[in-house]
Design a protein around this motif. Structure first.
Motif, mmCIF file in Angstrom:
data_model
loop_
_atom_site.group_PDB
_atom_site.id
_atom_site.type_symbol
_atom_site.label_atom_id
_atom_site.label_comp_id
_atom_site.label_asym_id
_atom_site.label_seq_id
_atom_site.Cartn_x
_atom_site.Cartn_y
_atom_site.Cartn_z
ATOM 1 N N GLY A 3 -0.104 0.036 -19.102
ATOM 2 C CA GLY A 3 -1.294 -0.623 -19.630
ATOM 3 C C GLY A 3 -1.993 -1.528 -18.648
ATOM 4 N N ARG A 4 -1.765 -1.304 -17.354
ATOM 5 C CA ARG A 4 -2.428 -2.143 -16.352
ATOM 6 C C ARG A 4 -2.473 -1.398 -15.022
ATOM 7 N NH1 ARG A 4 2.586 -6.373 -15.102
ATOM 8 N NH2 ARG A 4 3.717 -5.000 -13.661
ATOM 9 N N ALA A 5 -3.414 -1.795 -14.188
ATOM 10 C CA ALA A 5 -3.472 -1.330 -12.804
ATOM 11 C C ALA A 5 -3.371 -2.545 -11.899
ATOM 12 C CB ALA A 5 -4.778 -0.591 -12.531
ATOM 13 N N ILE A 6 -2.734 -2.366 -10.753
ATOM 14 C CA ILE A 6 -2.698 -3.425 -9.736
ATOM 15 C C ILE A 6 -3.539 -2.937 -8.572
ATOM 16 C CG2 ILE A 6 -1.263 -4.796 -8.187
ATOM 17 C CD1 ILE A 6 1.068 -4.329 -10.106
ATOM 18 N N LEU A 7 -4.579 -3.672 -8.261
ATOM 19 C CA LEU A 7 -5.526 -3.260 -7.224
ATOM 20 C C LEU A 7 -5.315 -4.080 -5.965
ATOM 21 C CD1 LEU A 7 -8.060 -1.543 -6.495
ATOM 22 C CD2 LEU A 7 -9.429 -3.449 -7.349
ATOM 23 N N VAL A 8 -5.042 -3.403 -4.857
ATOM 24 C CA VAL A 8 -4.856 -4.072 -3.568
ATOM 25 C C VAL A 8 -5.851 -3.495 -2.567
ATOM 26 C CG1 VAL A 8 -2.434 -4.623 -3.978
ATOM 27 C CG2 VAL A 8 -3.032 -2.427 -2.941
ATOM 28 N N GLU A 9 -5.812 -4.056 -1.351
ATOM 29 C CA GLU A 9 -6.778 -3.631 -0.340
ATOM 30 C C GLU A 9 -6.346 -2.409 0.453
ATOM 31 O OE1 GLU A 9 -8.889 -6.332 2.427
ATOM 32 O OE2 GLU A 9 -7.818 -7.886 1.324
ATOM 33 N N MET A 16 -0.811 0.182 3.245
ATOM 34 C CA MET A 16 0.558 -0.313 3.244
ATOM 35 C C MET A 16 0.847 -1.215 2.050
ATOM 36 S SD MET A 16 2.437 1.065 5.509
ATOM 37 C CE MET A 16 3.842 -0.036 5.267
ATOM 38 N N ASP A 17 -0.166 -1.948 1.583
ATOM 39 C CA ASP A 17 0.018 -2.776 0.392
ATOM 40 C C ASP A 17 0.361 -1.898 -0.814
ATOM 41 O OD1 ASP A 17 -0.628 -5.130 1.757
ATOM 42 O OD2 ASP A 17 -2.767 -4.876 1.376
ATOM 43 N N ALA A 18 -0.419 -0.840 -1.002
ATOM 44 C CA ALA A 18 -0.186 0.054 -2.142
ATOM 45 C C ALA A 18 1.164 0.763 -2.010
ATOM 46 C CB ALA A 18 -1.315 1.077 -2.244
ATOM 47 N N SER A 39 -8.151 -0.030 -2.692
ATOM 48 C CA SER A 39 -9.598 0.218 -2.703
ATOM 49 C C SER A 39 -10.132 0.657 -1.344
ATOM 50 C CB SER A 39 -10.344 -1.033 -3.171
ATOM 51 O OG SER A 39 -10.040 -2.139 -2.331
ATOM 52 N N LEU A 40 -9.244 0.918 -0.376
ATOM 53 C CA LEU A 40 -9.654 1.403 0.956
ATOM 54 C C LEU A 40 -10.593 0.422 1.653
ATOM 55 C CD1 LEU A 40 -10.309 5.181 0.115
ATOM 56 C CD2 LEU A 40 -8.204 4.100 0.867
ATOM 57 N N GLY A 41 -10.371 -0.845 1.475
ATOM 58 C CA GLY A 41 -11.250 -1.860 2.063
ATOM 59 C C GLY A 41 -11.549 -2.907 1.007
ATOM 60 N N THR A 42 -12.378 -3.856 1.332
ATOM 61 C CA THR A 42 -12.606 -4.977 0.422
ATOM 62 C C THR A 42 -13.816 -4.789 -0.487
ATOM 63 O OG1 THR A 42 -13.910 -6.093 2.130
ATOM 64 C CG2 THR A 42 -11.560 -6.600 2.018
ATOM 65 N N ALA A 43 -14.689 -3.823 -0.208
ATOM 66 C CA ALA A 43 -15.926 -3.680 -0.985
ATOM 67 C C ALA A 43 -15.700 -2.760 -2.176
ATOM 68 C CB ALA A 43 -17.051 -3.149 -0.103
ATOM 69 N N LEU A 44 -15.231 -3.309 -3.280
ATOM 70 C CA LEU A 44 -14.982 -2.522 -4.483
ATOM 71 C C LEU A 44 -16.298 -2.032 -5.072
ATOM 72 C CD1 LEU A 44 -12.725 -1.652 -6.499
ATOM 73 C CD2 LEU A 44 -13.292 -3.713 -7.799
ATOM 74 N N THR A 45 -16.325 -0.781 -5.500
ATOM 75 C CA THR A 45 -17.555 -0.194 -6.036
ATOM 76 C C THR A 45 -17.446 0.048 -7.535
ATOM 77 O OG1 THR A 45 -16.861 2.113 -5.750
ATOM 78 C CG2 THR A 45 -17.872 1.019 -3.845
ATOM 79 N N GLU A 46 -18.580 0.266 -8.145
ATOM 80 C CA GLU A 46 -18.606 0.567 -9.579
ATOM 81 C C GLU A 46 -17.887 1.879 -9.871
ATOM 82 O OE1 GLU A 46 -21.840 1.062 -13.228
ATOM 83 O OE2 GLU A 46 -22.474 0.289 -11.284
ATOM 84 N N SER A 87 -9.698 -15.932 3.318
ATOM 85 C CA SER A 87 -10.969 -16.208 2.643
ATOM 86 C C SER A 87 -11.775 -14.951 2.394
ATOM 87 C CB SER A 87 -11.795 -17.209 3.466
ATOM 88 O OG SER A 87 -12.047 -16.693 4.766
ATOM 89 N N ALA A 88 -11.703 -13.990 3.330
ATOM 90 C CA ALA A 88 -12.443 -12.737 3.155
ATOM 91 C C ALA A 88 -11.906 -11.979 1.943
ATOM 92 C CB ALA A 88 -12.337 -11.869 4.407
ATOM 93 N N GLY A 89 -10.581 -11.926 1.820
ATOM 94 C CA GLY A 89 -9.978 -11.255 0.678
ATOM 95 C C GLY A 89 -10.314 -11.949 -0.622
#
Length: 581
Positions: free
Chosen positions: A247-253, A256-258, A272-279, A300-302
Motif C-alpha cells: 500500500g505504499r511506494a518509496i521514491l528515491v533518486e 543504487m538507492d533503489a 526517478s532517474l534524477g531529481t526532476a519528478l514528472t507528472e 539541499s538539492a535533494g
C-alpha cells in the motif's frame, strides 16, 4: 506470426492483470471499472469484462481486447504488442523481423544488454566487479538487477552489434552509439550499466555509472523512440506487486538507492532517474498505490527536488510523506551504515507534505526580509492540496505563519482559484484534441449498442454464425460498418484472422464495436436468452424507424394505399407479441 500462438498468449493472459498495471480497477457487477486511461474524466466510464476478456469506455468509445489495449497504451505495433504479452505469459515465440529483415529496437536493446552482462563477467569487467563488491553489492544480486559493464573501448558495443547484423540506424535510434567525426562510437564507455525497463518489463534504456572519474558521474540513454526519461521509474517492473501489497511506494533518486532498498527488503522502492519528478512518473505510481514516501538525498538539492516533486504527486491524489535522512547521507549509505530497522524507523517518523514544507522554511520565516515571499510560496504550494486533506494540519500551519485560521483558509481558497483560472486559460490556448473528447468526432464514431451486441453475439457463437440466414439479420442493422463486419463473419471468416487484420491495419472500429457489444450484454444475467432479447429489440427499433418514415409520408399526403396499410400493420405488431429469428 503463428495464429495458434497468438490464441495461446491471449488465453494465458488475464486482461485484468494487464489493465491493472495502468489504472486502478474497482469491482462493478460482473466486471470492473476505472477512470479511462485514454481521456480525462472524473467519473469512471471505463469497464473491463474479464469473462469476455474485453474492455470498453462509454465516455470516449475506446474498446478492444488485451492486444489492442497494449498497442494503444505502449504505442506498439501489433507484432510488438503480441511479443510483449508473450514474454509476460512466459511463452517463447520467434520475433517478427522488421521491414528489411532487421530486428526490432527492443531486440537490439536486449542484445546490447546481453553483451554488457557478458562483459561484466569477462576479463574487461574486473574493475567493475571490484567496484560492485566495494559498494557491498554481492555477486548473487548482479543477475537479479541485470547489471552489466560497458568496456572503455571506443566502439566495443558497436562492433559487436554490427557483427550480429544489426544496422547502424537501429543502434543509433536506441541511443547506444553516437555519430561523430570519426564515425560511430559507443555512448556508454567505462561504465557500470543499469538497464531501465518500463512498467511492463520492456527494456527501454540504460543508465551508466562512470568508474574513471571522466565526464558525468551518471548518464542515461537519450530521449528517443523507446526511452522517455520522464515516463520511467527505475525498478517499477519489479516493485509494482510489492507496492500494491504494502500500500505504499518509496521514491528515491538513484539506481543504487533503489537497488539497496530492494536488497534490504523494501521491494516497493523505485527511482526517478534524477531529481526532476514528472507528472507522468506520478501517474505511474498512482496506478498502484495512494501513498508515496519520498526519500531523496539529504543535501539541499535533494530537499528542494522533493518539495517540487511532492506537489506533483499530491495533485494527482497521492498521500505524500517526506523521509528525512541525516545530513550528507543518501538512502544507499544510510542502509549500509544503519540497516533496515533504522530505515523503517525513518519511514515512521516521516512528515506529511504540509508539515515538512513548513519545517524546512522555519528559518526563513523568522527572517523579516524574506518572510513575505516565503509565506506566498507556502500558500501557493499548500493551496494545491484539497482542503479536507489539509484540514488536520491547518491549526499548526496557521500558528507557524502567524495567521488566524479563517484568514489562512481564505488565502488558500483564493490561491486555489487563481491556479484553476490559470489552468483554464492555458487549456483554452492549447486545446488537446488527443486527450479531451471532441463532441463532433464523438458523434461520427457513435455505435448503436444493441446492433453492436448482435455483432458480439455472432462473434462469440460459431454455431449461430453457421446456422443463421443473413437475410434475417441485415434488415436489423442500420450501421453499414457493422453490416460489413457481420457479413465477413457469416461468410466464414474466422474471428482470429479478422482481429489480426484489423489490428495490423490500424482499424479500431471493429474492436470498439465488439467491446461495446460485450459490455451491453454484461447487463443480463445467465438465465436471460440474450440473443432473443437483442433481436426483439432491434426488430422493434427497425419497425419504429419504418413506422416514423411512413407516418411522415402520410402527414404530407404522399403515402400510397399499400404504405398506409403497412403503417397499420406495424402499429398492430408493436402493441404486442415477441419477435425473434
Amino acid at each position: 506470426m503463428d495464429k495458434v500462438q497468438i490464441d495461446e498468449i491471449k488465453r494465458s493472459i488475464n486482461i485484468l492483470d494487464v489493465i491493472g498495471d495502468y489504472v486502478e480497477l474497482h469491482r462493478a457487477g460482473k466486471g470492473y471499472k476505472a477512470l479511462c486511461p485514454f481521456h480525462v474524466e472524473k467519473t469512471p466510464s471505463f469497464y473491463v469484462m474479464p469473462d469476455r476478456q474485453f474492455y470498453h469506455c462509454f465516455g470516449c468509445g475506446k474498446g478492444g481486447d488485451v492486444i489492442s489495449f497494449v498497442m494503444d497504451m505502449e504505442g506498439l505495433k501489433f507484432t510488438e504488442a503480441v511479443e510483449l504479452l508473450a514474454k509476460r505469459a512466459g511463452i517463447v515465440i520467434k520475433s517478427a523481423p522488421e521491414r528489411g529483415g532487421h530486428k526490432s529496437l527492443t531486440d537490439v536493446m536486449e542484445k546490447a544488454l546481453s553483451i554488457y552482462r557478458d562483459c561484466l563477467e569477462g576479463a574487461s569487467g574486473e574493475i567493475a566487479r571490484r567496484y560492485l563488491i566495494k559498494r557491498d553489492l554481492p555477486k548473487e544480486w548482479w543477475s537479479h538487477f541485470e547489471i552489466g559493464w560497458a568496456p572503455p573501448a571506443w566502439d566495443y558495443l558497436w562492433r559487436a552489434l554490427s557483427k550480429a547484423g544489426i544496422p547502424a540506424k537501429a543502434v543509433i535510434e536506441c541511443g547506444l552509439v553516437v555519430e561523430g567525426s570519426r564515425g560511430l562510437y559507443d555512448r556508454f564507455r567505462g561504465r557500470v550499466i543499469f538497464p531501465v525497463r518500463d512498467v511492463t518489463g520492456r527494456l527501454v534504456g540504460f543508465g551508466g555509472r562512470s568508474l574513471s572519474g571522466e565526464g558525468a558521474k551518471y548518464i542515461n540513454t537519450p530521449e528517443g523512440p523507446l526511452f522517455h526519461k520522464g515516463s520511467c521509474l527505475y525498478l517499477l517492473n519489479l516493485a509494482k506487486d510489492a507496492i500494491r501489497e504494502r500500500g505504499r511506494a518509496i521514491l528515491v533518486e538513484g539506481y543504487m538507492d533503489a537497488i539497496r532498498l530492494h536488497m534490504a527488503g523494501f521491494r516497493e522502492a523505485v527511482a526517478s532517474l534524477g531529481t526532476a519528478l514528472t507528472e507522468e512518473q506520478g501517474k505511474l505510481l498512482k496506478r498502484f498505490t495512494n501513498s508515496c514516501y519520498v526519500c531523496y538525498d539529504a543535501d539541499s538539492a535533494g530537499r528542494e527536488a522533493s518539495i517540487r516533486g511532492m506537489y506533483i504527486l499530491q495533485a494527482l491524489g497521492l498521500q505524500v510523506n517526506i523521509v528525512s535522512l541525516p545530513p550528507d547521507r543518501d538512502p544507499d549509505e544510510f542502509l549500509q551504515e544503519k540497516g533496515s530497522k533504522a530505515f523503517e524507523d525513518l519511514l515512521k517518523k516521516s512528515l506529511p507534505l504540509p508539515l515538512y514544507h513548513i519545517k524546512i522554511r522555519e528559518d526563513l520565516l523568522n527572517d523579516l526580509n524574506l518572510r513575505k515571499k516565503v509565506v506566498e510560496e507556502l500558500i501557493e504550494g499548500l493551496s494545491r492540496i484539497d482542503l479536507p486533506d489539509l484540514a488536520p494540519f491547518i491549526p499548526q500551519i496557521a500558528a507557524k505563519l502567524g495567521m488566524p485560521r479563517h484568514a489562512l483558509e481564505d488565502e488558500l481558497l483564493s490561491a486555489r482559484a487563481n491556479i484553476a483560472k490559470t489552468r483554464g486559460e492555458k487549456k483554452g490556448k492549447r486545446g488537446n484534441p488527443s486527450v479531451y473528447i471532441n463532441a463532433e468526432e464523438q458523434k461520427k464514431r457513435m455505435i448503436d449498442a444493441e446492433e453492436a451486441a448482435l455483432f458480439s453475439l455472432l462473434w462469440n457463437d460459431l454455431t449461430k454464425r453457421y446456422n443463421l440466414n443473413p437475410e434475417d439479420v441485415f434488415p436489423l442493422i442500420s450501421d453499414d460498418r457493422l453490416k460489413t463486419l457481420i457479413a465477413a463473419l457469416l461468410n466464414g471468416e474466422q474471428p482470429e484472422e479478422l482481429e489480426e487484420r484489423w489490428l495490423k491495419s490500424g482499424d479500431r472500429f471493429p474492436l470498439e464495436a465488439l467491446a461495446l457489444g460485450n459490455a451491453f450484454c454484461q447487463q443480463f444475467d445467465d438465465r436471460t436468452e440474450i440473443w432473443d432479447v437483442i433481436v426483439n429489440a432491434l426488430k422493434v427499433k427497425a419497425m419504429k424507424s419504418r413506422y416514423n418514415a411512413l407516418y411522415s409520408k402520410m402527414l404530407r399526403g404522399e403515402a400510397t394505399r399499400d404504405e398506409i396499410e403497412e403503417v397499420q400493420k406495424i402499429a398492430s405488431v408493436l402493441k404486442g407479441g415477441k419477435m425473434g429469428i
